[in-house]
Scaffold this motif. Structure first.
Motif, PDB file in Angstrom:
ATOM      1  N   GLN A 195      46.853 -38.931  33.956  1.00  0.00           N
ATOM      2  CA  GLN A 195      46.563 -37.521  34.252  1.00  0.00           C
ATOM      3  C   GLN A 195      45.198 -37.119  33.696  1.00  0.00           C
ATOM      4  OE1 GLN A 195      48.526 -35.104  35.754  1.00  0.00           O
ATOM      5  NE2 GLN A 195      47.277 -33.341  35.219  1.00  0.00           N
ATOM      6  N   LEU A 196      44.922 -37.584  32.486  1.00  0.00           N
ATOM      7  CA  LEU A 196      43.663 -37.230  31.828  1.00  0.00           C
ATOM      8  C   LEU A 196      42.464 -37.776  32.601  1.00  0.00           C
ATOM      9  CD1 LEU A 196      43.204 -35.577  29.312  1.00  0.00           C
ATOM     10  CD2 LEU A 196      43.086 -37.673  27.990  1.00  0.00           C
ATOM     11  N   GLU A 197      42.615 -38.969  33.102  1.00  0.00           N
ATOM     12  CA  GLU A 197      41.536 -39.554  33.913  1.00  0.00           C
ATOM     13  C   GLU A 197      41.307 -38.715  35.163  1.00  0.00           C
ATOM     14  OE1 GLU A 197      41.791 -43.704  34.904  1.00  0.00           O
ATOM     15  OE2 GLU A 197      42.125 -44.208  32.797  1.00  0.00           O
ATOM     16  N   ASN A 198      42.407 -38.312  35.813  1.00  0.00           N
ATOM     17  CA  ASN A 198      42.303 -37.468  37.011  1.00  0.00           C
ATOM     18  C   ASN A 198      41.627 -36.147  36.696  1.00  0.00           C
ATOM     19  OD1 ASN A 198      43.528 -39.177  38.751  1.00  0.00           O
ATOM     20  ND2 ASN A 198      45.584 -38.318  38.487  1.00  0.00           N
ATOM     21  N   GLU A 199      42.037 -35.560  35.548  1.00  0.00           N
ATOM     22  CA  GLU A 199      41.484 -34.255  35.184  1.00  0.00           C
ATOM     23  C   GLU A 199      39.986 -34.352  34.920  1.00  0.00           C
ATOM     24  OE1 GLU A 199      43.679 -32.261  32.082  1.00  0.00           O
ATOM     25  OE2 GLU A 199      45.578 -32.580  33.126  1.00  0.00           O
ATOM     26  N   GLU A 200      39.562 -35.440  34.292  1.00  0.00           N
ATOM     27  CA  GLU A 200      38.127 -35.597  34.014  1.00  0.00           C
ATOM     28  C   GLU A 200      37.347 -35.689  35.327  1.00  0.00           C
ATOM     29  OE1 GLU A 200      37.952 -36.990  29.510  1.00  0.00           O
ATOM     30  OE2 GLU A 200      37.137 -38.396  30.946  1.00  0.00           O
ATOM     31  N   GLY A 201      37.963 -36.363  36.297  1.00  0.00           N
ATOM     32  CA  GLY A 201      37.334 -36.458  37.619  1.00  0.00           C
ATOM     33  C   GLY A 201      37.272 -35.091  38.277  1.00  0.00           C
ATOM     34  N   ALA A 211      60.450 -23.964  42.507  1.00  0.00           N
ATOM     35  CA  ALA A 211      59.254 -23.287  43.026  1.00  0.00           C
ATOM     36  C   ALA A 211      58.285 -22.974  41.887  1.00  0.00           C
ATOM     37  CB  ALA A 211      59.666 -22.008  43.751  1.00  0.00           C
ATOM     38  N   LYS A 212      58.840 -22.518  40.773  1.00  0.00           N
ATOM     39  CA  LYS A 212      58.005 -22.189  39.602  1.00  0.00           C
ATOM     40  C   LYS A 212      57.361 -23.464  39.039  1.00  0.00           C
ATOM     41  CE  LYS A 212      58.665 -17.719  38.592  1.00  0.00           C
ATOM     42  NZ  LYS A 212      57.546 -16.789  38.324  1.00  0.00           N
ATOM     43  N   ALA A 213      58.130 -24.539  39.046  1.00  0.00           N
ATOM     44  CA  ALA A 213      57.603 -25.812  38.521  1.00  0.00           C
ATOM     45  C   ALA A 213      56.408 -26.265  39.363  1.00  0.00           C
ATOM     46  CB  ALA A 213      58.693 -26.876  38.520  1.00  0.00           C
ATOM     47  N   ALA A 214      56.533 -26.125  40.675  1.00  0.00           N
ATOM     48  CA  ALA A 214      55.430 -26.519  41.564  1.00  0.00           C
ATOM     49  C   ALA A 214      54.203 -25.652  41.297  1.00  0.00           C
ATOM     50  CB  ALA A 214      55.878 -26.399  43.016  1.00  0.00           C
ATOM     51  N   GLU A 215      54.444 -24.372  41.073  1.00  0.00           N
ATOM     52  CA  GLU A 215      53.333 -23.450  40.793  1.00  0.00           C
ATOM     53  C   GLU A 215      52.656 -23.806  39.463  1.00  0.00           C
ATOM     54  OE1 GLU A 215      54.571 -19.324  40.663  1.00  0.00           O
ATOM     55  OE2 GLU A 215      52.599 -18.712  39.896  1.00  0.00           O
ATOM     56  N   ALA A 216      53.479 -24.153  38.472  1.00  0.00           N
ATOM     57  CA  ALA A 216      52.931 -24.507  37.152  1.00  0.00           C
ATOM     58  C   ALA A 216      52.063 -25.762  37.238  1.00  0.00           C
ATOM     59  CB  ALA A 216      54.074 -24.729  36.163  1.00  0.00           C
ATOM     60  N   VAL A 217      52.508 -26.721  38.027  1.00  0.00           N
ATOM     61  CA  VAL A 217      51.727 -27.962  38.172  1.00  0.00           C
ATOM     62  C   VAL A 217      50.411 -27.660  38.893  1.00  0.00           C
ATOM     63  CG1 VAL A 217      51.696 -30.243  39.279  1.00  0.00           C
ATOM     64  CG2 VAL A 217      53.740 -29.483  38.064  1.00  0.00           C
ATOM     65  N   ALA A 218      50.489 -26.790  39.901  1.00  0.00           N
ATOM     66  CA  ALA A 218      49.269 -26.436  40.645  1.00  0.00           C
ATOM     67  C   ALA A 218      48.278 -25.682  39.766  1.00  0.00           C
ATOM     68  CB  ALA A 218      49.642 -25.592  41.864  1.00  0.00           C
ATOM     69  N   LYS A 219      48.795 -24.923  38.803  1.00  0.00           N
ATOM     70  CA  LYS A 219      47.912 -24.122  37.940  1.00  0.00           C
ATOM     71  C   LYS A 219      47.500 -24.868  36.671  1.00  0.00           C
ATOM     72  CE  LYS A 219      48.439 -19.271  38.777  1.00  0.00           C
ATOM     73  NZ  LYS A 219      48.732 -17.997  38.177  1.00  0.00           N
ATOM     74  N   ASN A 220      47.797 -26.150  36.629  1.00  0.00           N
ATOM     75  CA  ASN A 220      47.522 -26.924  35.420  1.00  0.00           C
ATOM     76  C   ASN A 220      46.033 -26.861  35.047  1.00  0.00           C
ATOM     77  OD1 ASN A 220      48.568 -28.947  33.493  1.00  0.00           O
ATOM     78  ND2 ASN A 220      46.990 -30.209  34.444  1.00  0.00           N
ATOM     79  N   PRO A 221      45.710 -26.457  33.824  1.00  0.00           N
ATOM     80  CA  PRO A 221      44.296 -26.459  33.419  1.00  0.00           C
ATOM     81  C   PRO A 221      43.777 -27.899  33.373  1.00  0.00           C
ATOM     82  CG  PRO A 221      45.691 -25.339  31.798  1.00  0.00           C
ATOM     83  CD  PRO A 221      46.599 -26.046  32.742  1.00  0.00           C
ATOM     84  N   ILE A 222      42.474 -28.071  33.525  1.00  0.00           N
ATOM     85  CA  ILE A 222      41.945 -29.439  33.495  1.00  0.00           C
ATOM     86  C   ILE A 222      41.114 -29.679  32.227  1.00  0.00           C
ATOM     87  CG2 ILE A 222      42.093 -29.914  35.961  1.00  0.00           C
ATOM     88  CD1 ILE A 222      39.257 -29.123  36.313  1.00  0.00           C
ATOM     89  N   ARG A 223      41.243 -30.904  31.721  1.00  0.00           N
ATOM     90  CA  ARG A 223      40.598 -31.249  30.456  1.00  0.00           C
ATOM     91  C   ARG A 223      39.486 -32.276  30.672  1.00  0.00           C
ATOM     92  NH1 ARG A 223      46.144 -33.486  28.230  1.00  0.00           N
ATOM     93  NH2 ARG A 223      46.359 -33.794  30.450  1.00  0.00           N
ATOM     94  N   LYS A 224      38.469 -32.168  29.838  1.00  0.00           N
ATOM     95  CA  LYS A 224      37.446 -33.222  29.860  1.00  0.00           C
ATOM     96  C   LYS A 224      36.926 -33.412  28.434  1.00  0.00           C
ATOM     97  CE  LYS A 224      32.904 -34.533  31.615  1.00  0.00           C
ATOM     98  NZ  LYS A 224      33.075 -35.832  32.261  1.00  0.00           N
ATOM     99  N   GLU A 225      36.864 -34.656  28.042  1.00  0.00           N
ATOM    100  CA  GLU A 225      36.339 -34.965  26.716  1.00  0.00           C
ATOM    101  C   GLU A 225      34.827 -35.142  26.837  1.00  0.00           C
ATOM    102  OE1 GLU A 225      37.911 -38.550  24.997  1.00  0.00           O
ATOM    103  OE2 GLU A 225      37.748 -37.714  22.983  1.00  0.00           O
TER     104      GLU A 225
END
Lengths: 336, 364
Positions: A310-316, B14-28
């Motif tokens: 998931q983390l790899e996907n998110e970085e992309g 339905a809520k679970a699908a919405e939560a996954v769609a709204k997942n914040p994205i991380r980058k190191e």
């Protein structure tokens, strides 16, 4: 000199006579070994012969046929099944080594597995080289189901040829054979037949492999579970040959945090490695496996693996969102 | 007793699908590759990205700037000086061995919403839901509500219908025990007790109690501790140890004017309720009038004076006012997620040191 002869003192033996006697002893020993079907003394350390005893056969797996039944694991009906194989059960025609710290329950756990298989209708044998029938009687009081397992107490045959004893006992054919311990049986063979350590080990491994292939009266593809000793540092004492001939190496350890015992495969060609199964020996009659904890560990493992992906996907996604790595400078995100 | 309402499986899905769609994205990113440009903007690998106040606060925390100090510094030396300070502290942090941080972005607003030391300290909503669902099934919990915040935060309140407990001598204080599962970009995965009061069906999220568990996904051992603590909590019916004492204390302690004002402003800021409309839940205006009639214009009191001003409302009534507003549809507009925030706020008030708890009646 005459005085000495008169007193009956022996004349010193000549070197030639000594050599003759030594040769006679060697020939007699060799003859005896030949009669017993054993290789000459010291042969394992001698270089391998430069000929092949068996006609050379290159195997193409597409030409091989095995019954489907051979690939259906034998189920104990307990959680430990899922440690041996992913589909659950002890696989057939395999060799498993079991090592662990003293007192962690190697014999109890393996006998519990064996007894459960016996109760499930499988033909099992326990070759005990460490415990006597009196020792085991105490065990059976605590774990009554152990009482239904056929046992060979190899120590009771110290005047016989242990090779013959083992061959005879395996001859009918078993689904699973438990050896406690591999090193002790190996030592018995080594001492009785005056073999080297590696020679005795080779014989035992060869016997196991032969029975894996179903070379017994009932054509059973036997699986062996052998308890093996470890050094004080907890390291496996067997040779590389033994390691290579094992399907799986199960370790029984104590958890550093909780001091609870658990089993884990360090090597397993048929299942997963690194999965810990905690167990308890305190319950009388059965080894109790902590299924909940196993399931928690499984969840944690799966979560960690999926999070890495998931983390790899998110970085992309991050890079794509802000056009990073595309040479587009000064893109402003958000509504400023 | 009011009926316990739970959500259907289809709504949960339905809520679970919405939560996954709204997942914040991380980058190191390497610490050296970021630079604070303004309070609400940073430069990342040469790209300007907007950030919210929480993200700025979290980066201040990472570089070692105490919370609140950035504001003090800014008012004394100006915003530019403060940004320079943060950037200098960042450089010092790099020299100290901290090489990377994790930026968390809301993909809808393209705004940085949090900055973390390690991206693995957070967990995606999909993994959070998988673990949560497994726990819900294991302990036979009923899902009471499922809320999603704007930044992809998720709060799931559950109750265990078999765990009803009361307190000796306290009428109308029977509760259902349960668990609240939270996943947020700033706090990660947490589980705390959910306390459902039967008589009024009010719910409170017990984050203020010691039993709140946090899962650190970067540490495999954390899972073991997490599950073990969760099991211990389930064994006691999800009842926090200090809950009974806090209720008894809250029943016998009057709220301060400051506490009343805090509760009032929390409800007001999260809903469209205005002033006197909220009196039924937090009697703020009537209290202010009472002070005024007594010759004290409480508007001019400072925070410390308000903390020392006793009101006619007990802390327990105040807590119940907030949880009632948060749990029930009272005709005001308030998002599901903000309802959960109020349930957390109620727990915070219940578990903090009450302003009036150490007041001693004086003979003078």
């Amino acid at each position: 000199m005459a005085h000495k002869e008169a007193q009956g003192l022996r004349k010193p033996m000549s070197d030639e006579a000594k050599a003759k006697i030594a040769e006679a002893v060697r020939l007699a020993a060799q003859k005896k070994r030949e009669e017993m079907g054993l290789p000459p003394v010291g042969s394992p350390s001698a270089p391998a012969p430069d000929y092949i005893e068996k006609p050379l056969e290159l195997v193409r797996m597409s030409n091989q046929e095995f019954p489907d039944d051979l690939f259906i694991p034998m189920k104990t009906g307990k959680a430990v099944d899922f440690l041996f194989t992913n589909e659950g059960g002890i696989p057939k025609a395999c060799n498993f080594m079991l090592i662990g710290d003293p007192g962690v329950g190697k014999s109890t756990v393996s006998l519990d597995i064996l007894s459960d298989l016996a109760l499930a209708g499988y033909k099992v044998l326990f070759i005990s080289a460490e415990m006597t029938r009196i020792d085991l009687y105490g065990y059976v009081k605590r774990f009554p189901k152990f009482g239904e397992v056929d046992i060979l107490f190899i120590g009771e045959y110290c005047d016989s040829n242990p090779k013959t004893v083992i061959e005879k006992s395996l001859e009918p054919g078993y689904d699973v054979v438990l050896i406690d311990s591999f090193a002790e049986v190996q030592e018995d063979i080594k001492e009785s037949l005056r073999l080297t350590t590696s020679g005795a080990e080779k014989w035992l491994i060869d016997a196991m492999v032969s029975h894996n292939l179903g070379n017994n009266l009932s054509r059973k593809n036997t699986t062996f579970i052998a308890i093996q000793q470890v050094t004080k540092g907890g390291v496996f004492v067997g040779s590389n040959k033994l390691k290579h001939n094992t399907t799986g190496m199960m370790e029984l350890r104590l958890c550093a945090d909780s001091n609870s015992p658990y089993m884990v495969f360090a090597k397993n060609r048929r299942g997963s490695v690194g999965k810990r199964m905690f167990y308890s020996l305190s319950t009388t009659g059965d080894v109790h496996y902590d299924v909940k904890r196993f399931s928690n560990d499984e969840n944690a493992r799966e979560t960690l693996a999926s999070e890495r992906a998931q983390l790899e996907n998110e970085e992309g996604s991050f890079d794509a969102l802000f056009g990073m790595g595309l040479g587009e400078d000064n893109e402003i995100g958000g509504d400023i | 007793m009011k009926k316990l309402e739970t959500i259907s499986q289809s709504l949960f899905d339905a809520k679970a699908a919405e939560a996954v769609a709204k997942n914040p994205i991380r980058k190191e990113v390497p610490l050296k590759n970021i630079e604070i440009l303004k309070d609400d903007q940073m430069l990342v690998d040469g790209v300007k990205i907007k950030m919210n106040r929480d993200a700025f606060k979290s980066i201040c925390k990472i570089v070692g700037l105490p919370v609140g100090f950035d504001k003090t510094f800014s008012s004394a030396f100006g915003d530019k000086a403060r940004q320079a300070l943060v950037n200098r502290l960042k450089t010092a942090k790099q020299a100290n061995g901290s090489t990377h941080v994790s930026l968390v972005v809301n993909p809808d607003t393209r705004q940085i919403i949090s900055v973390q030391k390690d991206p693995r300290d957070l967990i995606s909503n999909s993994s959070f839901l998988k673990t949560t669902t497994e726990i819900i099934d294991r302990y036979n919990l009923d899902v009471k509500d499922f809320s999603i915040g704007e930044n992809g935060s998720v709060v799931i309140n559950t109750v265990s219908p078999k765990n009803v407990w009361g307190f000796e001598g306290l009428k109308d204080e029977d509760h259902f025990g349960g668990a609240t599962f939270i996943n947020s970009p700033d706090g990660g995965f947490r589980v705390s007790s959910f306390l459902h009061r039967l008589v009024c069906a009010n719910g409170m999220i017990g984050t203020g109690f010691d039993e709140t568990l946090a899962l650190n996904p970067s540490d495999p051992l954390s899972f073991e501790k997490f599950y073990s603590s969760l099991n211990e909590l389930a064994m006691v019916g999800f009842r926090p140890k200090g809950y009974e004492n806090r209720i008894r204390l809250a029943m016998h302690t009057r709220a301060s004017l400051n506490e009343l004002e805090t509760a009032h402003s929390a409800i007001r800021s999260l809903s469209d309720g205005i002033h006197r409309e909220l009196e039924a839940w937090v009697p703020y205006h009537s209290t202010m009038e009472a002070f005024y009639k007594a010759g004290i214009d409480a508007v001019f009191l400072n925070t410390n004076q308000k903390k020392s001003s006793r009101t006619g409302t007990t802390v327990w009534d105040l807590v119940n006012g907030i949880t009632h507003f948060a749990t029930h549809d009272n005709g005001f507009t308030i998002s599901d997620y903000d309802r959960r925030r109020l349930q957390v706020e109620a727990s915070r008030i219940l578990t903090k040191d009450f302003d009036m708890m150490n007041i001693v009646k004086s003979p003078f």
